[in-house]
Motif scaffolding. Sequence first.
Motif, PDB file in Angstrom:
ATOM      1  N   TRP A  13       0.832  -1.208   0.000  1.00  0.00           N
ATOM      2  CA  TRP A  13       0.000   0.000   0.000  1.00  0.00           C
ATOM      3  C   TRP A  13       0.864   1.255   0.000  1.00  0.00           C
ATOM      4  CZ3 TRP A  13      -4.363  -1.336  -1.649  1.00  0.00           C
ATOM      5  CH2 TRP A  13      -5.502  -0.524  -1.550  1.00  0.00           C
ATOM      6  N   THR A  14       0.252   2.401  -0.118  1.00  0.00           N
ATOM      7  CA  THR A  14       0.971   3.670  -0.122  1.00  0.00           C
ATOM      8  C   THR A  14       0.066   4.761   0.431  1.00  0.00           C
ATOM      9  OG1 THR A  14       2.093   5.314  -1.511  1.00  0.00           O
ATOM     10  CG2 THR A  14       0.226   4.176  -2.483  1.00  0.00           C
ATOM     11  N   ALA A  15       0.685   5.793   0.993  1.00  0.00           N
ATOM     12  CA  ALA A  15      -0.072   6.964   1.442  1.00  0.00           C
ATOM     13  C   ALA A  15       0.159   8.142   0.505  1.00  0.00           C
ATOM     14  CB  ALA A  15       0.339   7.344   2.864  1.00  0.00           C
ATOM     15  N   ALA A  16       0.867   7.907  -0.595  1.00  0.00           N
ATOM     16  CA  ALA A  16       1.238   8.982  -1.513  1.00  0.00           C
ATOM     17  C   ALA A  16       0.022   9.703  -2.078  1.00  0.00           C
ATOM     18  CB  ALA A  16       2.079   8.420  -2.652  1.00  0.00           C
ATOM     19  N   GLU A  17       0.199  10.983  -2.347  1.00  0.00           N
ATOM     20  CA  GLU A  17      -0.858  11.768  -2.972  1.00  0.00           C
ATOM     21  C   GLU A  17      -0.573  11.896  -4.465  1.00  0.00           C
ATOM     22  OE1 GLU A  17      -2.327  15.187  -1.028  1.00  0.00           O
ATOM     23  OE2 GLU A  17      -1.666  14.556   0.960  1.00  0.00           O
ATOM     24  N   GLY A  18      -1.633  11.975  -5.261  1.00  0.00           N
ATOM     25  CA  GLY A  18      -1.482  12.066  -6.707  1.00  0.00           C
ATOM     26  C   GLY A  18      -1.489  10.697  -7.358  1.00  0.00           C
ATOM     27  N   LYS A  19      -1.978  10.643  -8.578  1.00  0.00           N
ATOM     28  CA  LYS A  19      -2.030   9.388  -9.317  1.00  0.00           C
ATOM     29  C   LYS A  19      -0.657   9.064  -9.894  1.00  0.00           C
ATOM     30  CE  LYS A  19      -6.866   9.835 -10.782  1.00  0.00           C
ATOM     31  NZ  LYS A  19      -7.787   9.823 -11.947  1.00  0.00           N
ATOM     32  N   LYS A  20      -0.203   7.846  -9.693  1.00  0.00           N
ATOM     33  CA  LYS A  20       1.076   7.447 -10.270  1.00  0.00           C
ATOM     34  C   LYS A  20       1.206   5.934 -10.258  1.00  0.00           C
ATOM     35  CE  LYS A  20       4.862   7.797  -7.996  1.00  0.00           C
ATOM     36  NZ  LYS A  20       6.066   8.227  -7.257  1.00  0.00           N
ATOM     37  N   LEU A  21       2.037   5.440 -11.167  1.00  0.00           N
ATOM     38  CA  LEU A  21       2.379   4.029 -11.218  1.00  0.00           C
ATOM     39  C   LEU A  21       3.850   3.873 -10.863  1.00  0.00           C
ATOM     40  CD1 LEU A  21       0.551   3.060 -14.544  1.00  0.00           C
ATOM     41  CD2 LEU A  21      -0.201   2.533 -12.216  1.00  0.00           C
ATOM     42  N   GLY A  22       4.267   2.653 -10.605  1.00  0.00           N
ATOM     43  CA  GLY A  22       5.665   2.409 -10.290  1.00  0.00           C
ATOM     44  C   GLY A  22       5.967   2.634  -8.823  1.00  0.00           C
ATOM     45  N   ASP A  23       7.093   3.270  -8.541  1.00  0.00           N
ATOM     46  CA  ASP A  23       7.523   3.502  -7.169  1.00  0.00           C
ATOM     47  C   ASP A  23       6.499   4.337  -6.405  1.00  0.00           C
ATOM     48  OD1 ASP A  23       9.386   3.336  -5.041  1.00  0.00           O
ATOM     49  OD2 ASP A  23      10.051   5.376  -5.480  1.00  0.00           O
ATOM     50  N   GLN A  24       6.300   4.000  -5.120  1.00  0.00           N
ATOM     51  CA  GLN A  24       5.370   4.724  -4.251  1.00  0.00           C
ATOM     52  C   GLN A  24       3.937   4.695  -4.766  1.00  0.00           C
ATOM     53  OE1 GLN A  24       6.260   6.002  -1.182  1.00  0.00           O
ATOM     54  NE2 GLN A  24       8.190   4.966  -1.640  1.00  0.00           N
ATOM     55  N   SER A  25       3.548   3.558  -5.326  1.00  0.00           N
ATOM     56  CA  SER A  25       2.161   3.367  -5.744  1.00  0.00           C
ATOM     57  C   SER A  25       1.689   2.020  -5.207  1.00  0.00           C
ATOM     58  CB  SER A  25       2.038   3.423  -7.273  1.00  0.00           C
ATOM     59  OG  SER A  25       2.749   2.360  -7.885  1.00  0.00           O
ATOM     60  N   VAL A  26       0.464   1.655  -5.514  1.00  0.00           N
ATOM     61  CA  VAL A  26      -0.115   0.412  -4.998  1.00  0.00           C
ATOM     62  C   VAL A  26       0.251  -0.767  -5.899  1.00  0.00           C
ATOM     63  CG1 VAL A  26      -2.257  -0.813  -4.481  1.00  0.00           C
ATOM     64  CG2 VAL A  26      -2.040   1.606  -3.889  1.00  0.00           C
TER      65      VAL A  26
END
Length: 218
Positions: A13-26
């Motif tokens: 899981w991740t707490a990152a904000e903003g849509k993204k793939l790869g590192d720091q994503s689900v």
Amino acid sequence: MARLFDAVIIADWTAAEGKKLGDQSVWIGVAKRDVRFRLYTETHNVATRAEGEALLNKLISEHRKRGDRVLVGLDFNFGYPAGTAARLKLDGSPWAAMWKFIAANVVDKADNTNNRYQVAAKINRLMTDEAWPMWGAPAKQAQRWLTTTKPPAGSGADIPEFRATEDAVRKGKLQPKSVWQMHGAGAVGGQTLVGIPMVRRLLESLGPSGAVWPFGTG
């Protein structure tokens, strides 16, 4: 010996904000058996937590239709150090009361924007009216009840820094992070705040066929 589970689903899981793939994503990995009972794995990467939750629901639903017993693992804390619920003056079973409190306060939107730092500050305000036990935030998120750095030694000394399971592990080589840390390398506090409401919704959708270990299984 019979297998305990027919499939295993693990979510990073991740707490990152903003849509993204790869590192720091689900990321979600699945280990299951094909029609010939051969074990194989598949990996999924999605851009938001909402997509991750939808995918988990879909995967679990597919296995339930087949009558499979599924183990789901997630990489964040399901609980807090002993006494947290009492300090927040929550009623009921401590873990369930914490889950209910967090779910009622966390706002996690479909685009990944969320209020985890505001919730951390509220927890501090209610527990100590100081900037602890939760700590760590980007400078723009710092405020009266949440600082960018760890509080001075001795702050909140009457509040355990770790859960019992972490205290046991720390006697060896592993040094897990405290759930109180919200920001910085290896921090899991933010993931826990945005993750617990998701798991709570999953359990509600599963009804009596779902249980969380160890709280609901013994």
